[in-house]
Design a protein around this motif. Structure first.
Motif, short mmCIF file in Angstrom:
data_model
loop_
_atom_site.label_atom_id
_atom_site.label_comp_id
_atom_site.label_asym_id
_atom_site.label_seq_id
_atom_site.Cartn_x
_atom_site.Cartn_y
_atom_site.Cartn_z
N LEU A 144 0.61 -1.36 0.15
CA LEU A 144 -0.09 -0.09 0.33
C LEU A 144 1.08 1.44 0.05
N VAL A 145 1.62 0.73 0.97
CA VAL A 145 2.72 2.26 0.99
C VAL A 145 3.29 2.11 -0.58
N ILE A 146 4.37 1.48 -1.28
CA ILE A 146 4.72 1.74 -2.19
C ILE A 146 3.30 2.47 -2.99
N VAL A 147 2.14 1.88 -2.99
CA VAL A 147 1.30 2.47 -4.45
C VAL A 147 1.10 4.06 -3.75
N VAL A 148 0.99 4.24 -2.97
CA VAL A 148 0.35 5.57 -2.11
C VAL A 148 1.53 6.14 -2.91
N VAL A 149 3.03 6.27 -2.25
CA VAL A 149 3.71 6.79 -2.72
C VAL A 149 4.28 7.18 -4.25
N GLY A 150 3.77 5.82 -5.33
CA GLY A 150 3.99 5.79 -6.11
C GLY A 150 3.18 6.87 -6.73
N ILE A 151 1.65 7.20 -6.09
CA ILE A 151 0.49 8.15 -6.79
C ILE A 151 1.35 9.83 -6.65
N GLN A 152 1.62 9.66 -5.16
CA GLN A 152 2.52 11.19 -4.94
C GLN A 152 3.69 11.59 -5.58
#
Lengths: 303, 420, 276
Positions: free
Chosen positions: A285-293
């Motif tokens: 989840l962190v990878i996805v969120v940070v990727g979006i950011q």
């Protein structure tokens, strides 16, 4: 970078060798890379491996499965901790970064005893979290000083950490007490790196304070802001000590952030493979969120 | 411990010469993990080392709320630097099940000769003894004499056979509050199953678990809901404080803000030393329609089955539990009643004569013999306690009793399903 | 900004500082009270909430004699070494990721980023097994090592290095400077604020570390301050006087260092003139 062909690739190796950058890079990278791989990636790989085994099962290739994941994703307590974590993030990130930016802007210009104020704002990071949580926990006790202060201006006592509707907000206030000064420091350093000449040019163009902020400060601060946003998001995903010390995830699961959930599973209930699976889900989840950011911040720069 | 490595050696030289504390090569050093405050066992360790030349004990102190996590993490991953450690009685079954405890059945005769029966039961599971009984516990009803006087209330008697009922106590607590006490009554461990289990057992509603392995939650019977509502009302009516953690509760009593408090007997020592505090002790109340029931259970001493120094580990464990001098000296730490028979009597004498608590010995002896009930002996206890404490905390803070208990049942079923 | 602008700004800054300082002030005041007074004046608010009515230094005297003193030394040593070694390790890696060009750079950068997305506390148990196998239990090395390779610090420094114009290093190369020289003479001097930021990241990670030191250094000779302070919490009661006293001492040391380092933030203004 991904579309590099075979031939090109070969010439890039050659180019890197010729310029001596390959050897230097190896030398420069090695310590950090070894540290990161051995001390982070490898144990995380072990957690991933463990998450594919049923609780208590001996690790091996024959008994792999996604049982822990299907169990977790059908467990209401786990799902609730995910939604709580996202609610927390949606509130805490803008609050912390907004306040930190406001403070950084206020401190960027000359101020009497500037160093003192900057130091005081940063001071909470020097207090062990286990203690600062207790200090602020006392402050927010229903019979504590914050309510006493509210009483002097005629506001009735609040439940704070004992109330399902206020507990998460109280945790947000507590982590912001540490976070705002910390992120302010990075933003302040970023502001200091904006060449004054840009402001002078904007002033000549007749830009007012707001326009200078919007057209000079914000674009120039993009790199720093990206860093602060990403780092703050990661830090808030992993908030743990205040929750564990003050609410243990309660009341009624309202502050059960994901790290507390993982800790409870692994360390208290002894369900290590369930905790490992939860950790894997968290990292994904962190990878996805940070990727979006990342994407948002770089696209904004292009437009 | 292993050899000191180079980096460490350099650094040690740079700061402070730690080397002087190194043991000689012939010595065996065992690791003793506990959650008492740092230095708590220094004296008894010194006595042990004097009596057992060749064995050194390296004490490792862990903050209390980290102990279970540390045991799971370190013994679970095969750490052999812990040879002996303190084990909470109700966790004995789970730790035994996970292989964290050495089977001590061959020590049974010695243990039974030296220890009281109740703590031996607490160290046993599945017909075997898994740990040395160390301490035991009992509760008092502490009362603040000044606050009671102000409200014109009589002091409760110290006679455990004539203890108050809850029905008698609560109206008095309310009066004390009206007369100026900030709070009327509170449990010191206000959301811990340990102190609340007797409420249910007093009325015959059971411990909240059923089945032959005690792995089925039974929290939603009418009796459980009714009793939980009684507990909830203490806080809803403002008699007891919300949001005060159990660690801060004794401070509430010792600073004169609380009229009555049910709490562990170990608080007596700190209260005696609190300046300006005028207090007394009585036995824990019970429900008029039920029978007196009080909580018990404390620490035991377990040996790591993977220890490479089992003999030395056993020698130390026995010294602080079975040896009456060692046991008495170790009991000054908490201070909780020792499980050791002769140390137990000496402890009661000492605490009864220490001032302000002449009824100390009578109540503890009576309760342990007549009213004490152990927590459920099941491998699910760790999960159970974790969730019960959270549930009580929710209810204390205002959650409705029935839905909270139903929610807890669901969580417990899922948690028990993960046990293996 | 109008004439009252600076005052408004100043008032805002001071107000924020007061809010941040009040809890610490209360903790400091509580550490100077006799223990039974700690929670006596919480409510209603009075001067005695923030000023001890009776003063005592007994908590600090007890701290100086107990295991806390050694823990403080350990923390200072471990954190200093982490920051110094960590800055070398992270800044060289960041340079290699920002300036040098070679195949696979993107992959290595991705590894660095992923490394700080992994919650350290939840991988601590398998890592502690590895450390025990390497005889690193109860050693300073065991405490320091996990702190030095910090992906977040690498990420931050890389961001900063990328903003430094390439022309500078190209010009230096023409003058005969090698990559090492470019790193030392051009990049590092220009990056003071970023180095301070990275140092702060490394510092906070180590100074706040709690679960890891408990796991890997249970011997009291190697306790760090956060562990020693948490140890004032017992099973049934907490020594709040010593706990808060310890917290105050723990905060004062970094505060002294921060006050000194403040001037480098201002100094960076001058250096930034040479950029772009």
């Amino acid at each position: 970078m991904s579309s590099v062909g075979q031939g090109q690739n070969g010439s890039r190796w050659g180019e890197a060798l010729r310029s001596g950058s390959l050897g230097t890079a190896l030398l420069f990278l090695a310590p950090a890379l070894v540290a990161v791989v051995v001390l982070r990636i490898w144990p995380a790989g072990l957690a991933l491996w463990q998450s594919l085994h049923e609780p208590g099962a001996a690790p091996g290739f024959t008994n792999l499965g996604f049982g822990n994941y299907t169990y977790l994703l059908s467990d209401p307590v786990f799902i609730e901790s995910l939604t709580t974590t996202f609610l927390f993030l949606i509130i805490v990130n803008p609050v912390q970064i907004g306040l930190a930016l406001l403070l950084a802007l206020a401190m960027d210009k000359a101020l009497p005893a500037a160093g003192l104020w900057r130091t005081l704002m940063l001071l909470p990071v020097a207090v062990p979290q286990s203690v600062s949580a207790i200090i602020l926990g006392v402050a927010f006790r229903p019979d504590g000083p914050v309510n006493a202060l509210l009483a002097t201006i005629g506001i009735p006592p609040q439940g704070f950490m004992t109330s399902t509707s206020q507990a998460l907000m109280t945790i947000i206030m507590i982590v912001s007490w540490v976070g705002v000064g910390y992120w302010m420091t990075f933003l302040l350093a970023g502001l200091r790196d904006i060449p004054p000449i840009l402001y002078e040019a904007a002033e000549i163009d007749g830009a007012n304070g707001w326009q200078r902020f919007w057209h000079v400060t914000l674009p120039q601060l993009r790199r720093t802001l990206t860093f602060v946003l990403v780092a703050n998001t990661v830090a808030n995903f992993l908030v743990f000590a205040p929750v564990q010390i003050l609410t243990k995830g309660g009341p009624q699961g309202s502050t059960n952030l994901i790290m507390n959930e993982i800790y409870t599973r692994g360390f208290l209930s002894g369900d290590m493979s369930g905790a490992a699976a939860a950790t894997v889900i968290l990292v994904a989840l962190v990878i996805v969120v940070v990727g979006i950011q990342f994407r948002m911040m770089t696209e904004r720069a292009k437009s | 411990m292993g050899s000191i490595n180079k980096v460490q050696y350099l650094l040690a030289g740079a700061v402070i010469a730690i080397a002087c504390s190194q043991a000689s090569a012939a010595d065996v050093t065992i690791g003793f993990l506990s959650s008492q405050k740092p230095g708590a066992f220094s004296d008894v360790i010194a006595s042990f080392e004097k009596a057992n030349p060749g064995i050194k004990v390296q004490a490792q102190y862990i903050p209390f709320d980290q102990l279970n996590a540390q045991v799971q993490a370190r013994l679970g991953s095969g750490d052999t630097s812990v040879d002996v450690y303190t084990v909470d009685e109700p966790r004995v079954p789970y730790y035994a099940h996970r292989g964290f405890l050495m089977d001590l059945s061959d020590q049974r005769a010695e243990i039974e000769a030296a220890s009281n029966a109740a703590p031996i039961a607490g160290a046993s599971y599945d017909g075997k003894i898994w740990a040395f009984p160390f301490w035991t516990t009992a509760q008092f009803l502490f009362y603040n004499k000044d606050l009671l006087n102000k409200a014109g209330l009589p002091e409760p008697t110290g006679d455990p056979a004539k203890r108050l009922t809850w029905e008698e106590l609560l109206p008095n607590a309310k009066k004390a509050q009206e007369a100026g006490a900030k709070w009327g009554f509170a449990f010191d461990q206000n959301d811990r199953y340990y102190e609340l289990q007797p409420l249910y057992e007093s009325l015959g509603y059971g411990p909240g678990l059923k089945g032959d392995k005690l792995l089925e939650p039974a929290l939603t019977s009418d009796g459980w809901v009714k009793t939980t509502n009684w507990y909830r009302d203490l806080y809803a009516n403002g008699l007891a404080p919300r949001g005060v953690t159990y660690e801060q509760m004794p401070a509430l009593f010792s600073s004169g803000q609380l009229a009555y408090m049910v709490g562990g007997v170990w608080h007596a020592r700190a209260f005696r030393n609190a300046e300006g505090l005028n207090f007394g002790v009585a036995a824990m109340p019970y429900f008029k329609d039920g029978k007196p029931v009080t909580p018990t259970g404390s620490w035991t001493i377990g040996v790591n089955p993977k220890s490479t120094k089992k003999d030395a580990a056993l020698a130390f464990a026995k010294y602080i539990t079975l040896n009456s001098e060692g046991a008495l000296q170790a009991s000054t730490v908490a201070p909780q009643p020792p499980a050791n028979k002769s140390a137990f009597e000496a402890y009661l004498k000492r605490e009864s004569e220490a001032g302000k608590t002449p009824a100390f010995g009578d109540i503890v002896r009576y309760d342990l013999a007549n009213t004490a009930v152990n927590r459920p002996r099941t491998i699910g206890y760790v999960v159970f306690e974790e969730n019960m404490n959270k549930t009580f905390s929710d209810i204390r803070n205002g959650a409705e009793a029935k839905p909270s208990l139903e929610r807890a049942e669901g969580v417990l079923r899922a948690g028990f399903g993960r046990l293996n | 900004m109008k004439a009252n602008g600076p005052w408004l700004r100043f008032a805002f800054v001071v107000a924020c500082c007061v809010v941040v300082m009040l809890p610490l002030w209360w903790a400091a005041a509580s550490a100077l009270r006799p223990s039974e007074e700690v929670f006596r004046y919480l409510s209603p608010i009075s001067v005695w909430t923030l000023i001890p009515r009776e003063w005592t230094l007994s908590n600090f005297a007890a701290l100086s004699q107990g295991p806390f003193a050694q823990a403080m030394i350990n923390s200072a040593l471990v954190t200093t070494l982490t920051v110094v070694i960590g800055l070398v390790v992270c800044s060289t890696a960041a340079f290699a990721l920002a300036v040098l060009e070679y195949p696979g750079r993107g992959v290595i950068f991705a590894i660095m980023v992923v490394s700080f997305l992994i919650p350290f506390d939840s991988i601590a148990v398998p890592l502690s097994e590895l450390f025990r196998g390497l005889q690193l239990q109860n050693s300073y090395a065991g405490l320091i090592l996990p702190g030095i390779g910090n992906g977040l610090a690498v990420f931050m420094l890389r961001q900063f290095f990328m903003a430094i114009p390439k022309e500078l290093s190209e010009a230096a190369k023409i003058d005969g400077l090698g990559w090492g020289g470019i790193f030392l003479r051009i990049y590092l001097p220009l990056s003071r604020p970023a180095l301070i930021g990275a140092g702060l990241i490394l510092f906070v990670f180590q100074w706040q570390a709690y679960l890891w030191p408990l796991l890997i250094a249970p011997n009291p000779d190697y306790h760090v301050a956060s562990v020693a302070i948490a140890s004032f919490a017992g099973q049934y009661d907490v020594d709040y006087g010593q706990m808060f006293g310890g917290a105050v001492v723990t905060a004062l040391l970094p505060m002294a260092i921060l006050l000194v380092f403040q001037r480098y933030f201002i100094a960076s203004m001058a250096s930034s003139g040479s950029k772009e």
